[in-house]
Design a protein around this motif. Structure first.
Motif, PDB file in Angstrom:
ATOM      1  N   SER A 155       0.832  -1.196   0.000  1.00  0.00           N
ATOM      2  CA  SER A 155       0.000   0.000   0.000  1.00  0.00           C
ATOM      3  C   SER A 155       0.863   1.241   0.000  1.00  0.00           C
ATOM      4  O   SER A 155       2.089   1.172   0.109  1.00  0.00           O
ATOM      5  CB  SER A 155      -0.917   0.010   1.237  1.00  0.00           C
ATOM      6  N   CYS A 156       0.209   2.384  -0.113  1.00  0.00           N
ATOM      7  CA  CYS A 156       0.892   3.680   0.000  1.00  0.00           C
ATOM      8  C   CYS A 156      -0.108   4.690   0.525  1.00  0.00           C
ATOM      9  O   CYS A 156      -1.311   4.428   0.589  1.00  0.00           O
ATOM     10  CB  CYS A 156       1.464   4.121  -1.356  1.00  0.00           C
ATOM     11  N   GLY A 196       4.346   4.363  -4.608  1.00  0.00           N
ATOM     12  CA  GLY A 196       3.148   4.222  -5.429  1.00  0.00           C
ATOM     13  C   GLY A 196       3.293   3.210  -6.558  1.00  0.00           C
ATOM     14  O   GLY A 196       2.384   2.424  -6.834  1.00  0.00           O
ATOM     15  N   ILE A 197       4.438   3.214  -7.209  1.00  0.00           N
ATOM     16  CA  ILE A 197       4.650   2.388  -8.391  1.00  0.00           C
ATOM     17  C   ILE A 197       4.517   0.899  -8.085  1.00  0.00           C
ATOM     18  O   ILE A 197       4.204   0.092  -8.957  1.00  0.00           O
ATOM     19  CB  ILE A 197       6.038   2.702  -9.013  1.00  0.00           C
ATOM     20  N   TRP A 198       4.738   0.507  -6.813  1.00  0.00           N
ATOM     21  CA  TRP A 198       4.664  -0.900  -6.424  1.00  0.00           C
ATOM     22  C   TRP A 198       3.386  -1.238  -5.664  1.00  0.00           C
ATOM     23  O   TRP A 198       3.182  -2.383  -5.277  1.00  0.00           O
ATOM     24  CB  TRP A 198       5.874  -1.262  -5.541  1.00  0.00           C
ATOM     25  N   ALA A 199       2.544  -0.241  -5.409  1.00  0.00           N
ATOM     26  CA  ALA A 199       1.432  -0.428  -4.476  1.00  0.00           C
ATOM     27  C   ALA A 199       0.210  -1.043  -5.151  1.00  0.00           C
ATOM     28  O   ALA A 199      -0.186  -0.647  -6.252  1.00  0.00           O
ATOM     29  CB  ALA A 199       1.054   0.902  -3.835  1.00  0.00           C
ATOM     30  N   ASP A 200      -0.402  -1.987  -4.459  1.00  0.00           N
ATOM     31  CA  ASP A 200      -1.679  -2.550  -4.896  1.00  0.00           C
ATOM     32  C   ASP A 200      -2.831  -1.622  -4.524  1.00  0.00           C
ATOM     33  O   ASP A 200      -3.823  -1.530  -5.259  1.00  0.00           O
ATOM     34  CB  ASP A 200      -1.898  -3.917  -4.238  1.00  0.00           C
ATOM     35  N   TYR A 201      -2.698  -0.943  -3.387  1.00  0.00           N
ATOM     36  CA  TYR A 201      -3.761  -0.057  -2.892  1.00  0.00           C
ATOM     37  C   TYR A 201      -3.146   1.230  -2.356  1.00  0.00           C
ATOM     38  O   TYR A 201      -1.985   1.263  -1.955  1.00  0.00           O
ATOM     39  CB  TYR A 201      -4.545  -0.717  -1.752  1.00  0.00           C
ATOM     40  N   VAL A 223      -8.104   3.173  -2.702  1.00  0.00           N
ATOM     41  CA  VAL A 223      -8.157   3.163  -4.169  1.00  0.00           C
ATOM     42  C   VAL A 223      -7.178   2.119  -4.703  1.00  0.00           C
ATOM     43  O   VAL A 223      -5.976   2.205  -4.433  1.00  0.00           O
ATOM     44  CB  VAL A 223      -7.801   4.556  -4.743  1.00  0.00           C
ATOM     45  N   PRO A 224      -7.661   1.120  -5.429  1.00  0.00           N
ATOM     46  CA  PRO A 224      -6.746   0.152  -6.054  1.00  0.00           C
ATOM     47  C   PRO A 224      -5.852   0.856  -7.065  1.00  0.00           C
ATOM     48  O   PRO A 224      -6.282   1.787  -7.755  1.00  0.00           O
ATOM     49  CB  PRO A 224      -7.684  -0.842  -6.742  1.00  0.00           C
ATOM     50  N   LEU A 225      -4.610   0.423  -7.177  1.00  0.00           N
ATOM     51  CA  LEU A 225      -3.665   1.087  -8.077  1.00  0.00           C
ATOM     52  C   LEU A 225      -3.123   0.150  -9.147  1.00  0.00           C
ATOM     53  O   LEU A 225      -3.520   0.207 -10.300  1.00  0.00           O
ATOM     54  CB  LEU A 225      -2.507   1.695  -7.269  1.00  0.00           C
ATOM     55  N   LYS A 226      -2.217  -0.723  -8.784  1.00  0.00           N
ATOM     56  CA  LYS A 226      -1.445  -1.505  -9.746  1.00  0.00           C
ATOM     57  C   LYS A 226      -2.365  -2.344 -10.639  1.00  0.00           C
ATOM     58  O   LYS A 226      -3.071  -3.219 -10.172  1.00  0.00           O
ATOM     59  CB  LYS A 226      -0.450  -2.393  -9.001  1.00  0.00           C
ATOM     60  N   GLY A 227      -2.369  -2.009 -11.934  1.00  0.00           N
ATOM     61  CA  GLY A 227      -3.155  -2.773 -12.900  1.00  0.00           C
ATOM     62  C   GLY A 227      -4.636  -2.480 -12.887  1.00  0.00           C
ATOM     63  O   GLY A 227      -5.406  -3.160 -13.581  1.00  0.00           O
ATOM     64  N   LEU A 251      -5.501   9.454 -12.455  1.00  0.00           N
ATOM     65  CA  LEU A 251      -6.755   8.737 -12.211  1.00  0.00           C
ATOM     66  C   LEU A 251      -7.809   9.255 -13.180  1.00  0.00           C
ATOM     67  O   LEU A 251      -8.227  10.416 -13.104  1.00  0.00           O
ATOM     68  CB  LEU A 251      -7.205   8.932 -10.766  1.00  0.00           C
ATOM     69  N   ASP A 252      -8.218   8.413 -14.106  1.00  0.00           N
ATOM     70  CA  ASP A 252      -9.136   8.795 -15.170  1.00  0.00           C
ATOM     71  C   ASP A 252     -10.392   7.927 -15.102  1.00  0.00           C
ATOM     72  O   ASP A 252     -10.386   6.759 -15.496  1.00  0.00           O
ATOM     73  CB  ASP A 252      -8.444   8.634 -16.531  1.00  0.00           C
ATOM     74  N   GLU A 253     -11.459   8.505 -14.559  1.00  0.00           N
ATOM     75  CA  GLU A 253     -12.729   7.776 -14.433  1.00  0.00           C
ATOM     76  C   GLU A 253     -12.547   6.439 -13.706  1.00  0.00           C
ATOM     77  O   GLU A 253     -13.053   5.401 -14.125  1.00  0.00           O
ATOM     78  CB  GLU A 253     -13.364   7.548 -15.804  1.00  0.00           C
ATOM     79  N   VAL A 254     -11.812   6.474 -12.614  1.00  0.00           N
ATOM     80  CA  VAL A 254     -11.532   5.258 -11.844  1.00  0.00           C
ATOM     81  C   VAL A 254     -12.737   4.934 -10.959  1.00  0.00           C
ATOM     82  O   VAL A 254     -13.155   5.746 -10.135  1.00  0.00           O
ATOM     83  CB  VAL A 254     -10.267   5.437 -10.982  1.00  0.00           C
ATOM     84  N   ARG A 255     -13.291   3.751 -11.136  1.00  0.00           N
ATOM     85  CA  ARG A 255     -14.488   3.337 -10.401  1.00  0.00           C
ATOM     86  C   ARG A 255     -14.069   2.613  -9.107  1.00  0.00           C
ATOM     87  O   ARG A 255     -13.530   1.508  -9.148  1.00  0.00           O
ATOM     88  CB  ARG A 255     -15.367   2.421 -11.258  1.00  0.00           C
ATOM     89  N   VAL A 256     -14.318   3.274  -7.993  1.00  0.00           N
ATOM     90  CA  VAL A 256     -13.950   2.730  -6.686  1.00  0.00           C
ATOM     91  C   VAL A 256     -15.231   2.420  -5.916  1.00  0.00           C
ATOM     92  O   VAL A 256     -16.085   3.297  -5.753  1.00  0.00           O
ATOM     93  CB  VAL A 256     -13.097   3.738  -5.886  1.00  0.00           C
ATOM     94  N   PRO A 257     -15.412   1.189  -5.448  1.00  0.00           N
ATOM     95  CA  PRO A 257     -16.631   0.859  -4.703  1.00  0.00           C
ATOM     96  C   PRO A 257     -16.853   1.794  -3.521  1.00  0.00           C
ATOM     97  O   PRO A 257     -15.903   2.154  -2.816  1.00  0.00           O
ATOM     98  CB  PRO A 257     -16.377  -0.582  -4.228  1.00  0.00           C
ATOM     99  N   VAL A 258     -18.091   2.188  -3.309  1.00  0.00           N
ATOM    100  CA  VAL A 258     -18.431   3.069  -2.189  1.00  0.00           C
ATOM    101  C   VAL A 258     -18.011   2.443  -0.864  1.00  0.00           C
ATOM    102  O   VAL A 258     -17.636   3.155   0.086  1.00  0.00           O
ATOM    103  CB  VAL A 258     -19.942   3.391  -2.199  1.00  0.00           C
ATOM    104  N   LYS A 259     -18.035   1.116  -0.802  1.00  0.00           N
ATOM    105  CA  LYS A 259     -17.643   0.436   0.441  1.00  0.00           C
ATOM    106  C   LYS A 259     -16.149   0.576   0.736  1.00  0.00           C
ATOM    107  O   LYS A 259     -15.685   0.151   1.787  1.00  0.00           O
ATOM    108  CB  LYS A 259     -18.037  -1.041   0.384  1.00  0.00           C
ATOM    109  N   ASN A 260     -15.388   1.201  -0.194  1.00  0.00           N
ATOM    110  CA  ASN A 260     -13.965   1.473   0.053  1.00  0.00           C
ATOM    111  C   ASN A 260     -13.746   2.784   0.795  1.00  0.00           C
ATOM    112  O   ASN A 260     -12.607   3.188   1.034  1.00  0.00           O
ATOM    113  CB  ASN A 260     -13.181   1.521  -1.263  1.00  0.00           C
ATOM    114  N   LEU A 261     -14.821   3.471   1.178  1.00  0.00           N
ATOM    115  CA  LEU A 261     -14.701   4.704   1.947  1.00  0.00           C
ATOM    116  C   LEU A 261     -14.092   4.396   3.312  1.00  0.00           C
ATOM    117  O   LEU A 261     -14.505   3.470   4.008  1.00  0.00           O
ATOM    118  CB  LEU A 261     -16.082   5.342   2.126  1.00  0.00           C
TER     119      LEU A 261
END
Length: 440
Positions: A155-156, A196-201, A223-227, A251-261
């Protein structure tokens, strides 16, 4: 056994008595120094010059649960025991880990003198995971903490933007709910994101409120990152800490589940500022160790370097430089120790309230001390201190990292001002409470 170079270690490790450290702390230090030396310090300069640590280094630390100590104390004991982690290296029980153990860990991780290798390992655990631990709902924790605490995922922390660094309230990355209310649609950029470059989240600060809503419009999301669709990341070339994976995130129109708040909408500023306390204390510890490495290297050098027919140490001006820098260094370390000790004696809310502003001052002062010690080292090393190889290469590397100590985690001038404003605010609140207390 060789006699240690003056200023090369804190006094409690130089055989002098300490009011703060007990047998548990000494046992912890004895356990982790050889591990960190073998798995990180021995090749830190080599890896920093190549700008990336091999992947196995992170895996080695994860396998030994040696990233967990980067978390703020006390550790999340219930979570760790549930995941099968009952003890840390050397048999330290997770429930016994305090801020002095944390101080020792951060100090040892910085002993190479360059910050990048350590930061590439610990930044996610130290600063990305705590918001989820402190403020995340139970379901959010269940989804992310097992992988993050055991370092199966990385993470980061993603706060800073091109136009919003120390001015957190100026963040413009937006998170707008989709028409069905199931996702946040995130748009914007994050810059200078360590790891950031190595982070999954990422634990990311975003604007969920309308433009102009300032601090009240900020929230935090995982926010999910890698891939992940819509996320683009690239490494940034920076002057120091080159192996820490400093990243620009789009971040371009990145869809993040509301439950990730994380926690509640609109509470992001509070979460960010609370998280800064651990970040700034951790930075202060590491930066103070960098100053120690630079100054002790200079001390050792002038003992053997000759000029005008005698060792440089025989020159009064050389001794004067070492004395001034050494006084600053040891005073700073005494303050760092005091902070860590106070954290072991205070409830979290009390420490956030009473020490929050001072933590900013401690971090700012660490950068000032590093500047003085690094400058002293370069001057005393002469041409060798200005050369990226040979006897002075480490001093030259540390000198390039001085801005990286004075800017991230809150820029120096901002923190100096913040510290005094916080002290005034605290004084006024206590005075008001005293004035309103019933008279007997």
């Amino acid at each position: 056994m060789a006699v240690p170079i003056p200023f090369s270690d804190p006094s409690w490790l130089m055989g002098l008595p300490s009011a703060h450290f007990n047998d548990s702390h000494r046992k912890w230090h004895a356990a982790i120094r050889p591990f960190i030396q073998k798995h990180l310090i021995e090749r830190s300069i080599e890896w920093d010059k190549s700008e990336t640590l091999p992947e196995h280094v992170f895996a080695d630390f994860a396998a030994a649960n040696m990233l967990i100590p980067a978390l703020p104390a006390p550790l999340p004991v219930a979570w760790l025991k549930r995941l099968g982690v009952h003890e840390l290296l050397g048999g330290l029980k997770v429930e016994e880990f305090d801020y002095l153990h944390s101080l020792i860990f951060a100090d040892e991780m910085a002993r190479a003198g360059v910050a990048g290798p350590s930061a590439s390992l610990t930044t996610g655990m130290a600063f990305g995971v705590p918001p989820i631990l402190k403020f995340g709902s139970r379901q959010l924790q269940e989804r992310f903490l097992p992988d993050l605490l055991l370092a199966r995922k990385r993470s980061c922390i993603a706060i800073t933007e091109s136009d919003a660094g120390s001015d957190v309230a100026g963040i413009t990355t937006t998170a707008v709910k989709s028409s069905d209310g199931k996702h946040y649609i995130v748009n914007g950029t994050k810059k200078w994101i360590t790891n950031g470059i190595w982070a999954d989240y990422s634990s990311m600060a975003v604007r969920t409120g309308p433009p102009g809503s300032g601090a009240a419009g900020l929230s935090m999301l995982v926010v999910p990152l890698k891939g992940y669709p819509g996320v683009t990341m690239r490494r940034l070339k920076v002057g120091g800490q080159v192996s820490a994976g400093t990243t620009f995130i789009e971040l371009d129109e990145v869809r993040v589940p509301v439950k990730n708040l994380i926690g509640e909408e609109g509470m992001g500023m509070r979460y960010v500022m609370t998280n800064f306390n651990h970040e700034r204390l951790s930075i202060a510890v590491g930066v103070t160790r960098q100053a120690r490495v630079a100054l002790s290297a200079a001390f050792e050098y002038v003992m053997k370097r000759e000029a005008f027919g005698r060792p440089l140490m025989d020159q009064p001006v050389v001794r004067h430089r070492l004395a001034k820098a050494g006084a600053l260094l040891e005073s700073q370390w005494a303050w760092v120790e005091q902070f860590a000790f106070q954290m072991t004696r205070m409830a979290k809310d009390d420490a956030d309230r009473e020490l929050g502003g001072l933590t900013g001052l401690l971090k700012a002062q660490a950068g000032i001390v590093l500047r003085e010690c690094a400058d002293t080292a370069v001057i005393l090393f002469g041409g060798n201190g200005y050369t990226r190889s040979g006897q002075g290469e480490l001093v030259e590397m540390i000198y390039r990292e001085v801005p990286g100590a004075r800017i991230p985690g809150g820029s120096e001038d901002v923190l100096l001002d913040l510290a005094v404003r916080q002290l005034v605010k605290l004084f006024q609140a206590k005075t008001k409470a005293l004035d309103q207390s019933p008279r007997i």
